[in-house]
Design a protein around this motif. Structure first.
Motif, PDB file in Angstrom:
ATOM      1  N   GLU A   1       0.829  -1.198   0.000  1.00 12.30           N
ATOM      2  CA  GLU A   1       0.000   0.000   0.000  1.00 12.30           C
ATOM      3  C   GLU A   1       0.868   1.255   0.000  1.00 12.30           C
ATOM      4  OE1 GLU A   1      -3.203  -0.250  -0.333  1.00 12.30           O
ATOM      5  OE2 GLU A   1      -3.241  -2.441  -0.101  1.00 12.30           O
ATOM      6  N   ALA A   2       0.247   2.383  -0.293  1.00 12.12           N
ATOM      7  CA  ALA A   2       0.942   3.665  -0.226  1.00 12.12           C
ATOM      8  C   ALA A   2       1.531   3.868   1.171  1.00 12.12           C
ATOM      9  CB  ALA A   2      -0.025   4.798  -0.556  1.00 12.12           C
ATOM     10  N   GLY A   3       2.762   4.370   1.203  1.00 17.40           N
ATOM     11  CA  GLY A   3       3.426   4.613   2.473  1.00 17.40           C
ATOM     12  C   GLY A   3       4.212   3.443   3.017  1.00 17.40           C
ATOM     13  N   ALA A   4       4.106   2.285   2.378  1.00 20.63           N
ATOM     14  CA  ALA A   4       4.869   1.120   2.841  1.00 20.63           C
ATOM     15  C   ALA A   4       6.361   1.427   2.792  1.00 20.63           C
ATOM     16  CB  ALA A   4       4.540  -0.095   1.993  1.00 20.63           C
ATOM     17  N   GLN A   5       7.081   0.980   3.832  1.00 23.00           N
ATOM     18  CA  GLN A   5       8.527   1.202   3.918  1.00 23.00           C
ATOM     19  C   GLN A   5       9.218  -0.162   3.937  1.00 23.00           C
ATOM     20  OE1 GLN A   5       9.074   5.331   6.308  1.00 23.00           O
ATOM     21  NE2 GLN A   5       8.751   3.570   7.597  1.00 23.00           N
ATOM     22  N   VAL A   6       9.996  -0.457   2.901  1.00 18.47           N
ATOM     23  CA  VAL A   6      10.627  -1.768   2.786  1.00 18.47           C
ATOM     24  C   VAL A   6      12.077  -1.599   2.332  1.00 18.47           C
ATOM     25  CG1 VAL A   6       8.473  -2.983   2.273  1.00 18.47           C
ATOM     26  CG2 VAL A   6       9.799  -2.014   0.395  1.00 18.47           C
ATOM     27  N   TYR A   7      12.863  -2.656   2.567  1.00 17.37           N
ATOM     28  CA  TYR A   7      14.242  -2.653   2.090  1.00 17.37           C
ATOM     29  C   TYR A   7      14.633  -4.071   1.710  1.00 17.37           C
ATOM     30  CZ  TYR A   7      16.046  -4.819   6.376  1.00 17.37           C
ATOM     31  OH  TYR A   7      16.296  -5.701   7.398  1.00 17.37           O
ATOM     32  N   VAL A   8      15.695  -4.174   0.918  1.00 14.73           N
ATOM     33  CA  VAL A   8      16.222  -5.468   0.509  1.00 14.73           C
ATOM     34  C   VAL A   8      17.737  -5.347   0.423  1.00 14.73           C
ATOM     35  CG1 VAL A   8      16.013  -4.929  -1.973  1.00 14.73           C
ATOM     36  CG2 VAL A   8      16.036  -7.315  -1.220  1.00 14.73           C
ATOM     37  N   THR A   9      18.447  -6.434   0.716  1.00 19.48           N
ATOM     38  CA  THR A   9      19.906  -6.440   0.615  1.00 19.48           C
ATOM     39  C   THR A   9      20.344  -7.410  -0.476  1.00 19.48           C
ATOM     40  OG1 THR A   9      20.149  -8.160   2.305  1.00 19.48           O
ATOM     41  CG2 THR A   9      20.206  -5.863   3.056  1.00 19.48           C
ATOM     42  N   LYS A  10      21.555  -7.219  -0.955  1.00 14.85           N
ATOM     43  CA  LYS A  10      22.160  -8.120  -1.926  1.00 14.85           C
ATOM     44  C   LYS A  10      23.604  -8.372  -1.529  1.00 14.85           C
ATOM     45  CE  LYS A  10      22.020 -10.400  -5.895  1.00 14.85           C
ATOM     46  NZ  LYS A  10      21.169 -11.607  -6.037  1.00 14.85           N
ATOM     47  N   ASN A  11      23.937  -9.639  -1.357  1.00 19.19           N
ATOM     48  CA  ASN A  11      25.310 -10.059  -1.049  1.00 19.19           C
ATOM     49  C   ASN A  11      25.825  -9.481   0.270  1.00 19.19           C
ATOM     50  OD1 ASN A  11      27.726 -11.517  -1.935  1.00 19.19           O
ATOM     51  ND2 ASN A  11      28.675  -9.508  -2.105  1.00 19.19           N
ATOM     52  N   ASP A  12      24.960  -9.030   1.135  1.00 23.19           N
ATOM     53  CA  ASP A  12      25.331  -8.418   2.418  1.00 23.19           C
ATOM     54  C   ASP A  12      26.099  -7.110   2.256  1.00 23.19           C
ATOM     55  OD1 ASP A  12      24.306 -10.707   3.814  1.00 23.19           O
ATOM     56  OD2 ASP A  12      26.196 -11.741   3.440  1.00 23.19           O
ATOM     57  N   SER A  13      26.303  -6.647   1.017  1.00 20.59           N
ATOM     58  CA  SER A  13      27.145  -5.465   0.814  1.00 20.59           C
ATOM     59  C   SER A  13      26.455  -4.369   0.005  1.00 20.59           C
ATOM     60  CB  SER A  13      28.454  -5.865   0.123  1.00 20.59           C
ATOM     61  OG  SER A  13      28.212  -6.439  -1.156  1.00 20.59           O
ATOM     62  N   ALA A  14      25.208  -4.582  -0.380  1.00 17.57           N
ATOM     63  CA  ALA A  14      24.395  -3.567  -1.046  1.00 17.57           C
ATOM     64  C   ALA A  14      23.017  -3.576  -0.407  1.00 17.57           C
ATOM     65  CB  ALA A  14      24.288  -3.840  -2.547  1.00 17.57           C
ATOM     66  N   ILE A  15      22.388  -2.409  -0.336  1.00 13.56           N
ATOM     67  CA  ILE A  15      21.083  -2.306   0.312  1.00 13.56           C
ATOM     68  C   ILE A  15      20.244  -1.259  -0.408  1.00 13.56           C
ATOM     69  CG2 ILE A  15      21.912  -0.639   2.051  1.00 13.56           C
ATOM     70  CD1 ILE A  15      20.018  -2.092   4.066  1.00 13.56           C
ATOM     71  N   PHE A  16      18.950  -1.546  -0.530  1.00 16.68           N
ATOM     72  CA  PHE A  16      18.036  -0.690  -1.278  1.00 16.68           C
ATOM     73  C   PHE A  16      16.775  -0.484  -0.435  1.00 16.68           C
ATOM     74  CE2 PHE A  16      20.571  -3.406  -3.940  1.00 16.68           C
ATOM     75  CZ  PHE A  16      21.175  -2.511  -4.819  1.00 16.68           C
ATOM     76  N   ALA A  17      16.456   0.767  -0.144  1.00 13.73           N
ATOM     77  CA  ALA A  17      15.300   1.096   0.690  1.00 13.73           C
ATOM     78  C   ALA A  17      14.272   1.852  -0.143  1.00 13.73           C
ATOM     79  CB  ALA A  17      15.732   1.934   1.888  1.00 13.73           C
ATOM     80  N   PHE A  18      12.983   1.573   0.120  1.00 12.67           N
ATOM     81  CA  PHE A  18      11.882   2.160  -0.644  1.00 12.67           C
ATOM     82  C   PHE A  18      10.793   2.629   0.316  1.00 12.67           C
ATOM     83  CE2 PHE A  18      13.801  -1.431  -2.810  1.00 12.67           C
ATOM     84  CZ  PHE A  18      14.098  -0.943  -4.086  1.00 12.67           C
ATOM     85  N   ARG A  19      10.366   3.882   0.155  1.00 13.08           N
ATOM     86  CA  ARG A  19       9.155   4.359   0.814  1.00 13.08           C
ATOM     87  C   ARG A  19       8.156   4.652  -0.297  1.00 13.08           C
ATOM     88  NH1 ARG A  19      10.746   8.860   3.538  1.00 13.08           N
ATOM     89  NH2 ARG A  19      11.026   7.795   5.543  1.00 13.08           N
ATOM     90  N   LEU A  20       7.115   3.839  -0.397  1.00 13.89           N
ATOM     91  CA  LEU A  20       6.176   3.983  -1.498  1.00 13.89           C
ATOM     92  C   LEU A  20       5.378   5.268  -1.374  1.00 13.89           C
ATOM     93  CD1 LEU A  20       4.869   0.340  -1.944  1.00 13.89           C
ATOM     94  CD2 LEU A  20       6.822   1.467  -3.015  1.00 13.89           C
TER      95      LEU A  20
END
Length: 428
Positions: free
Chosen positions: A44-63
């Motif tokens: 939904e709108a406003g959701a705050q999530v993140y994902v990592t890759k290889n323990d050395s990159a990280i991507f955060a999203f606030r919809l």
């Protein structure tokens, strides 16, 4: 704000630890981890999530309040890695009287001589045996005390040292770790240290990604504490400025993204680097989780704007001849927009105008950098990422001295300026 940056730098001696620090702060702010192996739930709108890759990159999203297809996204991207020395496998080299050196290789493009005679430590990740050979356990390691040094050669044996000496990476740059004092330690001094630090048996250690790091803490210096002295300002200072801005900014119609890649210093061509399709894939999955289509992804990309944040070269007071005559940013003068006619940077008049206006709205000064025409410059994330995601965007950073030294120098006020500009970027 500055003390938070110094603490982050001290806790982030290598890429893996930097990503872990960012992850902890995201979770404390209410961001939820995405498991990339599982289907995404409807978001939904406003959701705050993140994902990592290889323990050395990280991507955060606030919809955003609007879907990605409707409004697009705003992204700040930076990189978690810095030039240093990687410890090779079977690294112990036992020599005269049991003196132990570690076999290392250079990662990225460090200023080698700055690593001499400096108390050094070890940090990275260690892989431990589990019941499933496809999924070993990952443990992060940060030895929080000096455990080695790379000794320089005395001037008495090298009279030309102050005239410039070519350094041999395999011979001159090997750190001395200590003496073998116990027969059980022989050929296993490093593994003994790792096992002791992690509280595991040596037989459980499968492999590691470990690096040398400066054991001295980051600090403020100068008559009025106007300078920041630390390793890894390039590019952890930009990572942290982006994180602080994301956490401070309110929700927007557009989705807000913080993308911290790895391996920029070696060309970004890894699964966790900016040349990887991983971020594009995640954006597509988010679009679908909002009930959108492939066409909505294309619409989102066309409406998006990227700030590629990687530090810039500040005017050096002792080497004015290295700077462009009319475009040489000064340290403490605010964020720097970077241009290059060969397209090594993503900036053009359009994207530079956008970022300069953001700075104006934030009450922050803004500068421009172009290389001296006789000096080849480097590249960064923006143009590499744009090759896989055709984003409108700008390359920028704070001006620093001694980029790629074991300790770089930046301006305290520039960090404050940058956080203000990034926060305004997420807001508008």
């Amino acid at each position: 704000m500055l003390n938070r940056l110094l603490s982050f730098l001290d806790a982030s001696p290598v890429n893996f630890l930097a990503v872990e620090q960012i992850r902890q702060q995201l979770e404390a702010a209410g961001f939820t981890r995405i498991d990339p192996t599982q289907p995404l739930p409807q978001l939904e709108a406003g959701a705050q999530v993140y994902v990592t890759k290889n323990d050395s990159a990280i991507f955060a999203f606030r919809l955003g309040r609007k879907t990605l297809g409707e409004a697009g996204f705003k992204m700040i991207c930076a990189h978690s890695d810095s030039p240093c020395f990687r410890i090779k496998p079977a690294a112990e080299m036992v020599g005269e009287a049991g003196l132990v050196r570690l076999n290392t290789e250079v990662y990225g493009g460090p200023i080698l001589s700055t690593w001499f005679d400096r108390p050094l430590s070890i940090a990275g990740r260690v892989l431990l045996r589990t019941d499933n050979p496809l999924h070993p356990e990952t443990r992060l390691l940060h030895v929080k005390r000096p455990v080695m040094i790379i000794p320089n050669l005395a001037i008495h044996f090298n009279r030309q040292v102050n005239d410039g000496v070519k350094l041999n990476r395999q011979k001159d740059m090997l750190p001395v770790m200590g003496y073998v004092t116990d027969q059980l330690e022989k050929d296993n001094l490093l593994l003994h240290l790792i096992a002791k630090e992690l509280g595991v048996d040596k037989s459980a250690i499968l492999d590691f990604d470990l690096y040398l790091c400066d054991a001295q803490p980051a600090c403020l210096c100068g008559l009025h504490d106007e300078f920041i002295s630390s390793g890894r300002l390039d590019d952890l200072s930009m990572c942290y400025a982006g994180l602080e801005a994301l956490l401070a900014a309110p929700q927007n119609d557009m989705t807000q993204v913080l993308a911290i890649f790895d391996n920029e210093e070696t060309g970004s061509g890894t699964k966790q680097g900016a040349a990887s399709p991983f971020l594009r894939n995640m954006l597509e999955r988010l679009v679908l989780a909002q009930g959108g289509t492939q066409d909505d992804l294309y619409r989102a990309i066309e409406q998006a704007f990227m700030v590629s944040a990687d530090n810039a070269h500040a005017f050096h007071p002792n080497h004015a001849e290295k700077a462009d005559p009319t475009n040489h940013p000064r340290i403490g003068g605010g964020p720097v927009i970077k241009f290059n006619a060969a397209q090594k940077y993503a900036s053009d008049a359009d994207s530079a105008s956008v970022f300069a206006e953001v700075c104006r709205l934030a009450g922050v000064p803004c500068q421009k950098f172009v290389n001296h025409s006789e000096i080849a410059g480097g590249s960064t994330l923006g143009n590499i990422l744009a090759a896989s995601i055709p984003l409108r965007g700008v390359d920028m950073g704070n001006g620093i001295w001694a980029m790629h030294s074991a300790r770089e120098t930046g301006a305290a006020i520039d960090h404050i300026y940058c956080v203000k500009a990034f926060t305004k970027f997420y807001e508008v």
